[in-house]
Motif scaffolding. Structure first.
Motif, PDB file in Angstrom:
ATOM      1  N   ALA A 180       0.824  -1.211   0.000  1.00 28.52           N
ATOM      2  CA  ALA A 180       0.000   0.000   0.000  1.00 28.52           C
ATOM      3  C   ALA A 180       0.857   1.259   0.000  1.00 28.52           C
ATOM      4  CB  ALA A 180      -0.926  -0.006   1.217  1.00 28.52           C
ATOM      5  N   LEU A 202       2.232   1.655  -3.579  1.00 29.35           N
ATOM      6  CA  LEU A 202       1.157   2.064  -4.477  1.00 29.35           C
ATOM      7  C   LEU A 202       0.722   3.502  -4.212  1.00 29.35           C
ATOM      8  CD1 LEU A 202      -1.108  -1.135  -4.536  1.00 29.35           C
ATOM      9  CD2 LEU A 202       0.449  -0.322  -6.313  1.00 29.35           C
ATOM     10  N   GLY A 203       0.715   3.898  -2.945  1.00 28.70           N
ATOM     11  CA  GLY A 203       0.365   5.274  -2.609  1.00 28.70           C
ATOM     12  C   GLY A 203       1.359   6.280  -3.173  1.00 28.70           C
ATOM     13  N   CYS A 208       0.734   6.335  -7.025  1.00 30.01           N
ATOM     14  CA  CYS A 208      -0.542   6.986  -7.341  1.00 30.01           C
ATOM     15  C   CYS A 208      -0.472   8.495  -7.104  1.00 30.01           C
ATOM     16  CB  CYS A 208      -1.647   6.360  -6.492  1.00 30.01           C
ATOM     17  SG  CYS A 208      -3.291   7.065  -6.764  1.00 30.01           S
ATOM     18  N   PHE A 244      -2.284   3.672   2.159  1.00 31.25           N
ATOM     19  CA  PHE A 244      -2.352   4.084   0.750  1.00 31.25           C
ATOM     20  C   PHE A 244      -2.917   5.492   0.624  1.00 31.25           C
ATOM     21  CE2 PHE A 244      -5.073   4.607  -2.984  1.00 31.25           C
ATOM     22  CZ  PHE A 244      -4.156   4.441  -4.011  1.00 31.25           C
ATOM     23  N   ALA A 294      -0.792   8.685  -0.743  1.00 26.95           N
ATOM     24  CA  ALA A 294      -1.271   9.173  -2.031  1.00 26.95           C
ATOM     25  C   ALA A 294      -1.812  10.594  -1.912  1.00 26.95           C
ATOM     26  CB  ALA A 294      -2.348   8.240  -2.577  1.00 26.95           C
ATOM     27  N   SER A 316       3.930   5.154   8.216  1.00 27.14           N
ATOM     28  CA  SER A 316       3.134   5.427   7.028  1.00 27.14           C
ATOM     29  C   SER A 316       1.917   6.299   7.321  1.00 27.14           C
ATOM     30  CB  SER A 316       2.694   4.113   6.367  1.00 27.14           C
ATOM     31  OG  SER A 316       2.126   3.239   7.315  1.00 27.14           O
TER      32      SER A 316
END
Length: 440
Positions: free
Chosen positions: A12, A15-16, A19, A208, A212, A272
Motif C-alpha cells: 500500500a 502504491l500510494g 498513485c 495508501f 497518495a 506510514s
C-alpha cells in the motif's frame, strides 16, 4: 496475520507513492485552478485516513484502561507498581535528554539552515499554531481528571493512566471481593484486542490514502526544496535509533535484534500514517509476543506516550536551530543548552496536542529571539518529518518497555514473531488467568 499485514502495508505504501506522484504530475500544471483540484482530490483521500485514525482513537482509551488495571491487579503489589513507575520515569527523562542533546549536536554539525535561499516570511507573520507558555500549575492540575468519562472522551492518556492506577490499586486492596470485577476487566482486554484486529485490517487502505493524498497535493517538488534539511534530520534519527538500540543491547543483550523484528509492524504503521497512536494497539501485542510481561507493558507504554517521545524530542532541538540558522541567528552554546532544558520541560505538558512538536517549538523560540514565523519554512514538509518522528517514538518506547521488563525480573517465553496463535491468551495456570494479550 502479522506477516501478511506487514506485506500489505508495504504494498500500500508503494502504491500510494506511485498513485500520488502520477496524479500530481498529470493534473498539476502549476496554476491555481489545478492546485485547487489537487487539494480537492487529496481531501477525498484524507477521508480514508481520517476514518482509520478515528477508529484507532476509539480503541485507545478502553484498551489503556483495561490493560493497565488488569496488569496492576495481577501485580498484587503496590511496591512493585511504584518501582516500575520510578524506573520508567527515570528512563524517560534520560532518553529525552539524550534525544534533545543529539538533535542539538547534529544540527550544529550538519548546519542544514546555513545558506538557505528560500524567501523568509516577515518576523511578524504567524504560524497558525496556538501556543502558550509552559505553566507548571496548569500542567500538574491537568494530569488529574475531573471526570473519567471526559478523559476517555478526549483520549487524555495521562488522565486515563491516573484513574486506572487508582482503580488497579483499589482492586488489589479490596482483594477477593473484587475478583468478579477483575474477570470483567480481563474480558474487556480480549474484546478490545478483537476490535483491534478488525480495525487493523483497514490499515493498508489508510496507508495508501495517507501517502497518495500527501503526494497528490504537494508533489515531489516540496521535498526537493528542503531535501538537505530532511535528509540530515532522517540521518539524525537513524543515529538516534542506533544509540537507543545500542543502549538497549547493554541491558538485554542480543534480544534487542529480536525486538526490532517484533515491532516492525507497529513501526511501519506509525511511519506510514504519521501517527504514534495508530501503532499503540499493535505495540502492546508485539511486546507481549516478544516476552515483555503485560503488567510491565500495560504500564510503561501509556506513560511513554506522554513522556517518552524520542522522535519528537530530537526534532524539537533540530528544527529550532535550523530556523535560527536560516535567519542567520547565532546562538552561543550556553544559550543552546538553556533551550534544551526549556524544551525538555515544556514538552511534558503537551501530550495529546495536535502537531505537538511544532506547538512546543513555536512557544519556545520567542524566548530566544528566534521568529516563530520561521517554522513556515518547514510546515510544508512537516508531514514527511512526522512520519519519521512517529516511527522513532515507537522504537524508543519499545526499548524502554524491554529494558524495564529486564529490570523487573526478565521476560516471558516469546511467541514466534509471525505466528498465528490460538484465540486463547497465553498463561501459566491459575495464577495468570489473563495476564497476556492475545496475538492477532
Amino acid at each position: 496475520m502479522g506477516k501478511r499485514l506487514t506485506t500489505y502495508i508495504m504494498i500500500a505504501l508503494v502504491l500510494g507513492l506511485v498513485c500520488g506522484l502520477v496524479l500530481n504530475t498529470t493534473i498539476g500544471d502549476g496554476g491555481a485552478a489545478s492546485q485547487a483540484r489537487l487539494e480537492t482530490l487529496a481531501g477525498y483521500f484524507s477521508i480514508v485516513t481520517t476514518v482509520f485514525l478515528r477508529l484507532i482513537k476509539m480503541i485507545i482509551a478502553p484498551l489503556v484502561f483495561a490493560t493497565l488495571v488488569s496488569g496492576i491487579a495481577q501485580m498484587g503489589d503496590t511496591a512493585a507498581l511504584g518501582r516500575i513507575g520510578a524506573r520508567s520515569i527515570g528512563w524517560f527523562v534520560c532518553a529525552s535528554l539524550l534525544s534533545l542533546t543529539l538533535g542539538l549536536v547534529l544540527v550544529n554539525i550538519f548546519q542544514p539552515g546555513v545558506g538557505v535561499n528560500l524567501p523568509l516570511p516577515p518576523t511578524t507573520a504567524g504560524t497558525g499554531l496556538e501556543t502558550s507558555a509552559f505553566n507548571l500549575k496548569d500542567f500538574i492540575s491537568h494530569i488529574f481528571p475531573t471526570s473519567m468519562v471526559d478523559a476517555m472522551a478526549k483520549n487524555e492518556i495521562l488522565q486515563i493512566v491516573i484513574f486506572s492506577l487508582f482503580v488497579g490499586v483499589a482492586i488489589t486492596a479490596v482483594g477477593e471481593k473484587a475478583k468478579p470485577l477483575v474477570g470483567a476487566i480481563d474480558a474487556l482486554v480480549h474484546v478490545m484486542l478483537q476490535i483491534t484486529d478488525y480495525v487493523m485490517r483497514f490499515a493498508p487502505f489508510a496507508v495508501f490514502a495517507a501517502v497518495a493524498g500527501t503526494l497528490t497535493e504537494r508533489g515531489p517538488k516540496v521535498i526537493g526544496q528542503l531535501a538537505y534539511f530532511m535528509g540530515t534530520f532522517y540521518l539524525s534519527m537513524f543515529i538516534l535509533w542506533l544509540v537507543l538500540l545500542g543502549i538497549g543491547f547493554l541491558f538485554i543483550g542480543g534480544r534487542i535484534r529480536e525486538l526490532v523484528r517484533y515491532v516492525r509492524e507497529p513501526l511501519l504503521v506509525a511511519f506510514s500514517t504519521a501517527s504514534s497512536e495508530a501503532a499503540y494497539p499493535r505495540m502492546l501485542e508485539a511486546l507481549d509476543r516478544f516476552g515483555v510481561p503485560p503488567r510491565v507493558a500495560s504500564f510503561v507504554l501509556p506513560l511513554g506516550y506522554s513522556f517518552n517521545l524520542d522522535g519528537s524530542m530530537i526534532y524539537m532541538g533540530f528544527a529550532s536551530l535550523f530556523v535560527a540558522q536560516a535567519y542567520g541567528i547565532h546562538l552561543p552554546i550556553a544559550t543552546q543548552i538553556t533551550m534544551l532544558l526549556v524544551l525538555m520541560v515544556t514538552s511534558k505538558g503537551i501530550a495529546g496536542v495536535p502537531r505537538a512538536s511544532l506547538v512546543v517549538i513555536a512557544a519556545t523560540m520567542p524566548m530566544f529571539n528566534i521568529p516563530e514565523a520561521g517554522l513556515l519554512l518547514i510546515l510544508a514538509v512537516d508531514h514527511f518529518l512526522d512520519m519519521g518522528r512517529s516511527a522513532t517514538n515507537v522504537v524508543g518506547n519499545a526499548v524502554a518497555s524491554a529494558v524495564v521488563a529486564k529490570w523487573e525480573g526478565g521476560f516471558d517465553p516469546p511467541e514466534p514473531v509471525d505466528s498465528e496463535p490460538p484465540h486463547a491468551p497465553r498463561g501459566n495456570g491459575p495464577a495468570r488467568d489473563v495476564d497476556s494479550f492475545r496475538d492477532i
